[in-house]
Motif scaffolding. Structure first.
Motif, PDB file in Angstrom:
ATOM      1  N   MET A 162      10.990  22.263  31.818  1.00 22.47           N
ATOM      2  CA  MET A 162      12.377  22.716  31.748  1.00 22.47           C
ATOM      3  C   MET A 162      12.967  22.472  30.359  1.00 22.47           C
ATOM      4  SD  MET A 162      14.902  24.222  33.075  1.00 22.47           S
ATOM      5  CE  MET A 162      14.302  24.398  34.757  1.00 22.47           C
ATOM      6  N   LYS A 204      11.879  25.098  27.903  1.00 22.09           N
ATOM      7  CA  LYS A 204      12.577  26.372  28.139  1.00 22.09           C
ATOM      8  C   LYS A 204      14.000  26.329  27.584  1.00 22.09           C
ATOM      9  CE  LYS A 204       9.875  27.234  32.319  1.00 22.09           C
ATOM     10  NZ  LYS A 204       9.885  27.221  33.804  1.00 22.09           N
ATOM     11  N   LEU A 205      14.620  25.161  27.641  1.00 19.13           N
ATOM     12  CA  LEU A 205      15.965  25.016  27.079  1.00 19.13           C
ATOM     13  C   LEU A 205      15.932  24.992  25.558  1.00 19.13           C
ATOM     14  CD1 LEU A 205      17.336  22.279  29.506  1.00 19.13           C
ATOM     15  CD2 LEU A 205      18.119  24.648  29.382  1.00 19.13           C
ATOM     16  N   LEU A 209      16.224  29.589  28.399  1.00 18.99           N
ATOM     17  CA  LEU A 209      17.139  29.364  29.514  1.00 18.99           C
ATOM     18  C   LEU A 209      18.494  28.869  29.029  1.00 18.99           C
ATOM     19  CD1 LEU A 209      15.055  27.692  32.373  1.00 18.99           C
ATOM     20  CD2 LEU A 209      15.760  30.076  32.132  1.00 18.99           C
ATOM     21  N   VAL A 227      23.048  24.589  34.360  1.00 18.28           N
ATOM     22  CA  VAL A 227      22.060  24.554  35.437  1.00 18.28           C
ATOM     23  C   VAL A 227      22.272  25.697  36.428  1.00 18.28           C
ATOM     24  CG1 VAL A 227      21.230  23.215  37.420  1.00 18.28           C
ATOM     25  CG2 VAL A 227      21.682  22.073  35.248  1.00 18.28           C
ATOM     26  N   ARG A 239      23.276  28.629  36.086  1.00 13.06           N
ATOM     27  CA  ARG A 239      22.936  29.964  35.603  1.00 13.06           C
ATOM     28  C   ARG A 239      21.439  30.165  35.405  1.00 13.06           C
ATOM     29  NH1 ARG A 239      26.256  30.747  30.311  1.00 13.06           N
ATOM     30  NH2 ARG A 239      25.193  32.765  30.381  1.00 13.06           N
ATOM     31  N   ARG A 240      20.662  29.090  35.506  1.00 22.00           N
ATOM     32  CA  ARG A 240      19.232  29.191  35.216  1.00 22.00           C
ATOM     33  C   ARG A 240      18.462  30.065  36.207  1.00 22.00           C
ATOM     34  NH1 ARG A 240      18.360  22.784  33.847  1.00 22.00           N
ATOM     35  NH2 ARG A 240      19.839  22.711  32.096  1.00 22.00           N
ATOM     36  N   THR A 296      18.900  33.714  35.418  1.00 20.96           N
ATOM     37  CA  THR A 296      18.274  34.074  34.147  1.00 20.96           C
ATOM     38  C   THR A 296      16.761  34.172  34.294  1.00 20.96           C
ATOM     39  OG1 THR A 296      20.039  32.964  32.911  1.00 20.96           O
ATOM     40  CG2 THR A 296      17.998  33.409  31.725  1.00 20.96           C
ATOM     41  N   LEU A 297      16.164  33.209  34.994  1.00 21.37           N
ATOM     42  CA  LEU A 297      14.720  33.242  35.226  1.00 21.37           C
ATOM     43  C   LEU A 297      14.315  34.517  35.959  1.00 21.37           C
ATOM     44  CD1 LEU A 297      13.728  29.595  36.267  1.00 21.37           C
ATOM     45  CD2 LEU A 297      12.804  30.891  34.356  1.00 21.37           C
ATOM     46  N   ASP A 357       7.252  33.298  31.990  1.00 21.77           N
ATOM     47  CA  ASP A 357       7.898  32.237  31.209  1.00 21.77           C
ATOM     48  C   ASP A 357       7.153  31.981  29.898  1.00 21.77           C
ATOM     49  OD1 ASP A 357       9.627  32.025  33.333  1.00 21.77           O
ATOM     50  OD2 ASP A 357       8.711  30.215  34.164  1.00 21.77           O
TER      51      ASP A 357
END
Length: 439
Positions: free
Chosen positions: A152, A155-156, A161, A165, A167-168, A171-172, A284
Motif C-alpha cells: 500500500m 502505491k501511495l 493511489l 483511504v 477513495r482508494r 481508484t483501484l 497495479d
C-alpha cells in the motif's frame, strides 16, 4: 575528465529547491548571469508527439506528494544513526571518503526510534480515514518500510493511489478496469507486422530476467509480456527498450507477497494465488511501473540520452569525491560507460539481490526524483564502496570484470542502509554547494 566548461554547466546552481539543502536566511546573489534555458531536442519532440506520458492524470494530492521536500534533518538523523551503528559493529571509520569529505563537519542529531517509526507508518497507511500527510509518509518510509504495509505504501508513494483511504477502492477499480481495456484493445496486435519485433524482443528478454524461480513460472511470464507490450504500445516515443523489463519485477513481487507467505522474495510461487488476485496485481504493477518510468523517460528514448548524461555526471561526481579512484580507472582506460551504463539502465537491479533492490526502492520512492537524481549519488557511493578492491587491480580486463560482477550476493538491508546513508551525505555535500569542492 570533463572539461571546465562542461563542469560549470553540470554544476550550475539550480533555482529549484533541492531536498536536503539548508534553508538560508538571506538570498545569495549569483556570481554569473543566468542564461535562458534552451529547449532540448527531446522536449521539442515530446511536445509534438501524441503519447502516454500522462503525468497529470491522477489526483492533485498525489502530485503534491512528489513536489514536497523531504525533511533533511530526519534523513541526516537516519544516515548518522546507520553510519554510527555500522562503525561501532565493524570497528572502523564511518566512511571511505576522499580527503575533502573527511574534513567536512556534519550536523549531529539524536536519531528517532526505528520501532516507533514503523508503528507510525503502519497506522498512517492503514488507519487514516482523512488524508495521509505526504511529507510524514515519506519521512517514515525513507529508512525502510515494514513488509505488511509495503504494498500500500508503494502505491501511495508512486502516486498511483490517493492519500484518502475512502477513495482508494474506487481508484483501484477504475485503474484496473482501464488497464484491462488496454489489453482487450491492443494485445491481439502483438503478432501484427508493425508490432511483432517489439513482442519478439520482450519474449526473448523475459527468460533472461531474475530471479529464475519466479520468471520461469508460465503465469508470471504471460503477465510480464502483457505489461511490457501494453506499455510499449502506449509510449511510442520510446517503445520497448531492454532494461525496462527488469523494472517490473520489484513491483510484482512486493504486491504478490501481500497474498502469500514467502521466506525469500526469490522463491515466490504464484501457483496458489487466485486468478482474480493475479489480474489485480498485474494492473497495479503496470500502473506503478508506468509512474516510475514517467520520471526517467529520457533513459529509454532514441539513443538513451538520459543514461548517457547520467553516466557523464557520475564520472564528474566521482572525480570530485575520490580523485584517486577516478585517476586509477582513467590510467587503466576503463570508461564509466563500460560498467555504469547498466547501473543506470537497470537501476542497479543487476548489481544487488532482489531483496536489496526492494529496500533500495523504499528510499527511492521517498525521495523526490529518487530514481533519477538521488540514484546518481547512490551509484557514486556504490563505486567508492569498492575503493580498496579497485585500487588493487592493475589490469584493464580484471578491473572491468570486477566492476561488472561485484560481490554483493550476500548483501542485506544493513548494507543497503549504509549505502543510502553514504549517498545522502554525498548529496548533502555536493548537490547544493559544488563550488566548495572545485580544484
Amino acid at each position: 575528465m570533463a572539461s571546465d566548461g562542461a563542469r560549470k554547466q553540470f554544476w550550475k546552481r539550480s533555482n529549484s529547491k533541492l531536498p536536503g539543502s539548508l534553508l538560508k536566511s538571506t538570498a545569495k546573489m549569483p556570481t554569473t548571469p543566468v542564461k535562458a534555458k534552451r529547449v532540448s531536442t527531446f522536449q521539442e519532440f515530446e511536445s509534438n508527439t501524441s503519447d502516454a506520458w500522462d503525468a497529470g492524470e491522477d489526483d492533485d494530492e498525489l502530485l503534491a506528494m512528489a513536489a514536497e521536500s523531504l525533511n533533511s534533518e530526519v534523513v541526516m538523523e537516519t544516515a548518522n544513526r546507520v553510519l554510527r551503528n555500522h562503525s561501532q559493529r565493524q570497528g572502523r571509520p564511518t566512511l571511505q571518503e576522499g580527503p575533502e569529505l573527511q574534513q567536512k563537519p556534519r550536523p549531529e542529531a539524536e536519531p528517532p526510534s526505528p520501532p516507533s517509526g514503523d508503528l507510525r507508518l503502519v497506522k498512517s497507511v492503514s488507519e487514516s480515514h482523512t488524508s495521509c500527510p505526504a511529507e510524514e509518509l515519506r519521512k517514515l518510509s525513507w529508512s525502510g518500510i515494514p513488509k505488511p504495509v509495503r504494498p500500500m505504501t508503494w502505491k501511495l508513494l508512486s502516486g498511483y493511489l490517493p492519500a484518502n483511504v475512502d477513495r482508494r477502492p474506487a481508484t483501484l477499480q477504475r485503474k484496473q478496469k482501464e488497464y484491462f481495456a488496454f489489453i482487450e484493445h491492443y494485445y491481439d496486435s502483438r503478432n501484427d507486422e508493425v508490432h511483432q519485433d517489439t513482442y519478439r524482443q520482450i519474449h526473448i528478454d523475459i527468460p533472461r530476467m531474475s530471479p529464475e524461480a519466479l520468471i520461469l513460472q508460465p503465469k508470471v511470464t504471460e503477465i510480464f509480456e502483457r505489461i511490457l507490450f501494453i506499455w510499449a504500445i502506449r509510449h511510442p516515443a520510446s517503445g520497448y527498450v531492454q532494461g525496462i523489463n527488469d523494472l517490473v519485477t520489484p513491483f510484482f513481487v512486493v504486491f504478490i507477497c501481500e497474498y502469500i507467505e514467502a521466506e525469500e522474495v526469490d522463491t515466490v510461487d504464484v501457483s496458489g494465488v487466485p486468478a482474480e488476485v493475479l489480474r489485480n496485481i498485474e494492473a497495479d504493477t503496470y500502473w506503478c511501473m508506468s509512474k516510475l518510468l514517467d520520471g526517467i523517460q529520457d533513459n529509454y528514448t532514441f539513443a538513451q540520452p538520459g543514461i548517457q548524461m547520467k553516466v557523464k555526471m557520475l564520472e564528474e561526481l566521482v572525480s570530485r569525491i575520490d580523485e584517486q579512484v577516478h585517476r586509477h580507472l582513467d590510467q587503466h582506460e576503463v570508461r564509466y560507460l563500460q560498467f555504469a551504463f547498466r547501473w543506470m539502465n537497470n537501476l542497479l537491479m543487476r548489481e544487488v539481490p532482489l531483496r536489496c533492490t526492494i529496500r533500495l526502492w523504499d528510499t527511492y520512492q521517498s525521495e523526490p526524483e529518487g530514481f533519477s537524481h538521488f540514484h546518481l549519488y547512490v551509484c557514486a557511493a556504490f563505486l567508492v564502496r569498492w575503493r580498496k578492491e579497485i585500487l588493487e587491480e592493475k589490469d584493464f580486463q580484471e578491473l572491468l570484470l570486477f566492476l561488472q560482477n561485484l560481490p554483493t550476493a550476500h548483501w542485506d538491508d544493513e548494507d543497503i542502509s549504509l549505502l543510502l546513508a553514504e549517498a545522502y551525505r554525498l548529496k548533502f555535500a555536493f548537490a547544493d554547494a559544488p563550488n566548495h569542492y572545485k580544484k
